[in-house]
Design an enzyme around this catalytic site. Structure first.
Site, PDB file in Angstrom:
ATOM      1  N   LYS A 213     -14.127   0.795  -3.780  1.00  0.00           N
ATOM      2  CA  LYS A 213     -15.195   1.287  -2.894  1.00  0.00           C
ATOM      3  C   LYS A 213     -16.260   2.014  -3.707  1.00  0.00           C
ATOM      4  CE  LYS A 213     -12.238   1.982   1.133  1.00  0.00           C
ATOM      5  NZ  LYS A 213     -11.608   2.973   1.983  1.00  0.00           N
TER       6      LYS A 213
ATOM      7  N   HIS B 191       7.196 -27.091  -0.737  1.00  0.00           N
ATOM      8  CA  HIS B 191       6.519 -28.196  -1.416  1.00  0.00           C
ATOM      9  C   HIS B 191       5.338 -27.701  -2.247  1.00  0.00           C
ATOM     10  CE1 HIS B 191       8.869 -31.245   0.834  1.00  0.00           C
ATOM     11  NE2 HIS B 191       9.015 -30.212   1.628  1.00  0.00           N
TER      12      HIS B 191
ATOM     13  N   GLU C   4       0.828  -1.202   0.000  1.00  0.00           N
ATOM     14  CA  GLU C   4       0.000   0.000   0.000  1.00  0.00           C
ATOM     15  C   GLU C   4       0.868   1.261   0.000  1.00  0.00           C
ATOM     16  OE1 GLU C   4      -4.130  -0.728   1.763  1.00  0.00           O
ATOM     17  OE2 GLU C   4      -3.339   0.795   3.092  1.00  0.00           O
TER      18      GLU C   4
END
Ligand code: PA5
Length: 448
Positions: free
Chosen positions: A423, A309, A288
């Site tokens: 948003k 793995h 961010e």
């Protein structure tokens, strides 16, 4: 307390290249400490460890004692910077299986989380637990208006009020802005105990404020030691801008040098599963802060040896755009020896008498060298052990390095304009008042 070793990047960038960042790092270090760079109104975290008021720590500790008396479960409601820091520290310090060791009324609440997603199933499952256990809530939102925690809190508030009637009030603690936002108004109007998120500290730099400290204290951990570790690191990083003596400067310069060589994915590698949320916190901090204006290193993480793995093949042999930052822990908290066996049927007697942490460390060394051979440079960041003091130092180290690194990349590491895009669309789709125009536009796009 935190050491940075970059000897395993020199096959890809030579030392002189890293040191050539000295001038810009010194300039940015000065801009930070003198508060003259971009986003300088969000630098409260810089002196937070030394500024923190003992009275606040005592108040948080006494609230935590009260909550520990009242609740078997403590629900932390928040998202992003209002959630990840607390979870990173709590997960790092708690017993790996504390949920199964817990007894009702143990005065050591299990910390659960809400408001960090919008999954109906997640919340409904949470209520199955909250129906059975005594609980309290800490709702954390700096803006006081973020949808995910607001939705979760509305439903939780409804539940807790039904369960405890007037007693609900003492089970709700609010952490938010001092004067703005719906949550502040609610705290004031309904008389909840509340804490303040300082104006000059953004979410992802807020773990050492009440945002992180209250949940950590309720978890039973020593917040004073956490702050002291950060304070020690604050002093160390302010002392010099010299890349070779300031570990945050070295980390910031090295990752920028690697980025300029085309290594634009940084994988935080750790060998302790209880540090997986520390990596999540780090990813948010760096992602961010730096990912903007078409720039930035993409932060990823793996937990080894588990992920050797699954992701090991790609890291060894896939696209060569990655570098690793290994978070290395000197000592384990517990000791467990591998026993010798007379028959040696599983052929492990060659490591009998060694402790598991030693085997883990050999896996770490062997993996770093293998990845180096495969074309993956590796920065190593070491702490002696996972405790409050060292984690406090590590938090401050990563925050400071992130600010320096962001300035060196040429971005403002303290804003997050990109977070608004989803948003707007979500509000348009949900028909939030004030989003009528966006709502019409998005409906047209969906019909195409
Ligand atoms: O780092 C940040 O600023 C963000 O991740 C915020 O913490 C996150 O969006 C939550 O915001 P708020 O605390 O206002 O609910």
């Amino acid at each position: 307390m935190v050491t940075v070793n970059i000897s395993n990047i020199f096959d890809f960038v030579d030392k002189q290249r890293v040191l050539s960042f000295q001038k810009i790092i010194s300039k940015n270090h000065q801009a930070l400490l003198e508060k003259i760079g971009a986003g300088n109104n969000f630098l409260g975290w810089l002196t937070l460890p030394s500024d923190i008021d003992d009275a606040l720590l005592r108040d948080i500790d006494s609230t935590a004692v009260r909550i520990r008396e009242l609740a078997d479960v403590f629900v932390v409601v928040g998202i992003g910077g209002s959630y990840l820091g607390a979870r990173a520290i709590i997960e790092a310090l708690k017993h790996n299986f504390n949920q199964l060791l817990q007894t009702k009324g143990a005065k050591n609440p299990i910390i659960l989380y809400a408001g960090q997603n919008l999954s109906e199933d997640y919340l409904a499952d949470l209520f199955d637990v909250l129906d059975r256990y005594d609980y309290a809530i800490n709702v954390i939102s700096k803006s006081g208006t973020t949808t995910e925690p607001a939705v979760a809190f509305r439903i939780l508030k409804n539940h807790i009020e039904k369960k405890y009637g007037n007693g609900a009030r003492e089970r709700i603690i609010v952490t938010t802005d001092s004067s703005k936002g719906a949550l502040r108004k609610m705290a004031n109007d309904l008389g909840y105990k509340s804490y303040i998120v300082p104006d000059d500290i953004g979410g992802r730099y807020s773990v050492l404020t009440s945002v992180g400290l209250l949940p950590i204290a309720v978890g039973g951990f020593d917040i004073k030691a956490l702050v002291n570790g950060a304070k020690k690191m604050q002093q160390q990083l302010a002392e010099t801008t010299d890349i070779e003596r300031n570990p945050a400067a070295l980390y910031a310069a090295s990752r920028n040098a690697l980025y300029m060589q085309g290594k634009f994915i940084e994988i935080m590698v750790n060998y302790q599963p209880n540090l997986s949320f520390f990596a999540e916190w780090w990813k948010q901090l760096y992602g961010e802060s730096e990912g903007k204006e078409g720039k930035g290193i993409f932060p990823a993480s793996v937990i080894n040896t588990t992920d050797l793995h699954s992701m090991g093949q790609y890291i060894q042999d896939g696209e060569r755009k990655i570098f690793e930052t290994v978070l290395s822990v000197g000592k384990s908290k517990r000791k467990l020896l591998i026993p010798a066996e007379k028959e040696d049927l599983d052929q492990l007697n060659y490591i009998a008498g060694k402790n598991i942490h030693y085997v883990n460390q050999m896996a770490e060394r062997g993996t770093t060298l293998a990845h180096l051979d495969g074309g993956v440079p590796c920065i190593e960041i070491s702490i002696d052990k996972v405790d409050e003091y060292h984690l406090g130092g590590l938090i401050y180290f990563f925050e400071f390095a992130c600010a320096l690194s962001g300035y060196t990349l040429g971005v403002n590491p303290f804003d997050q304009p990109g977070v608004e895009a989803y948003k707007r669309n979500m509000f348009a789709l949900l028909g939030k008042p004030g989003f009528e125009k966006e709502s019409m536009e998005i409906q047209k796009r969906l019909k195409k």
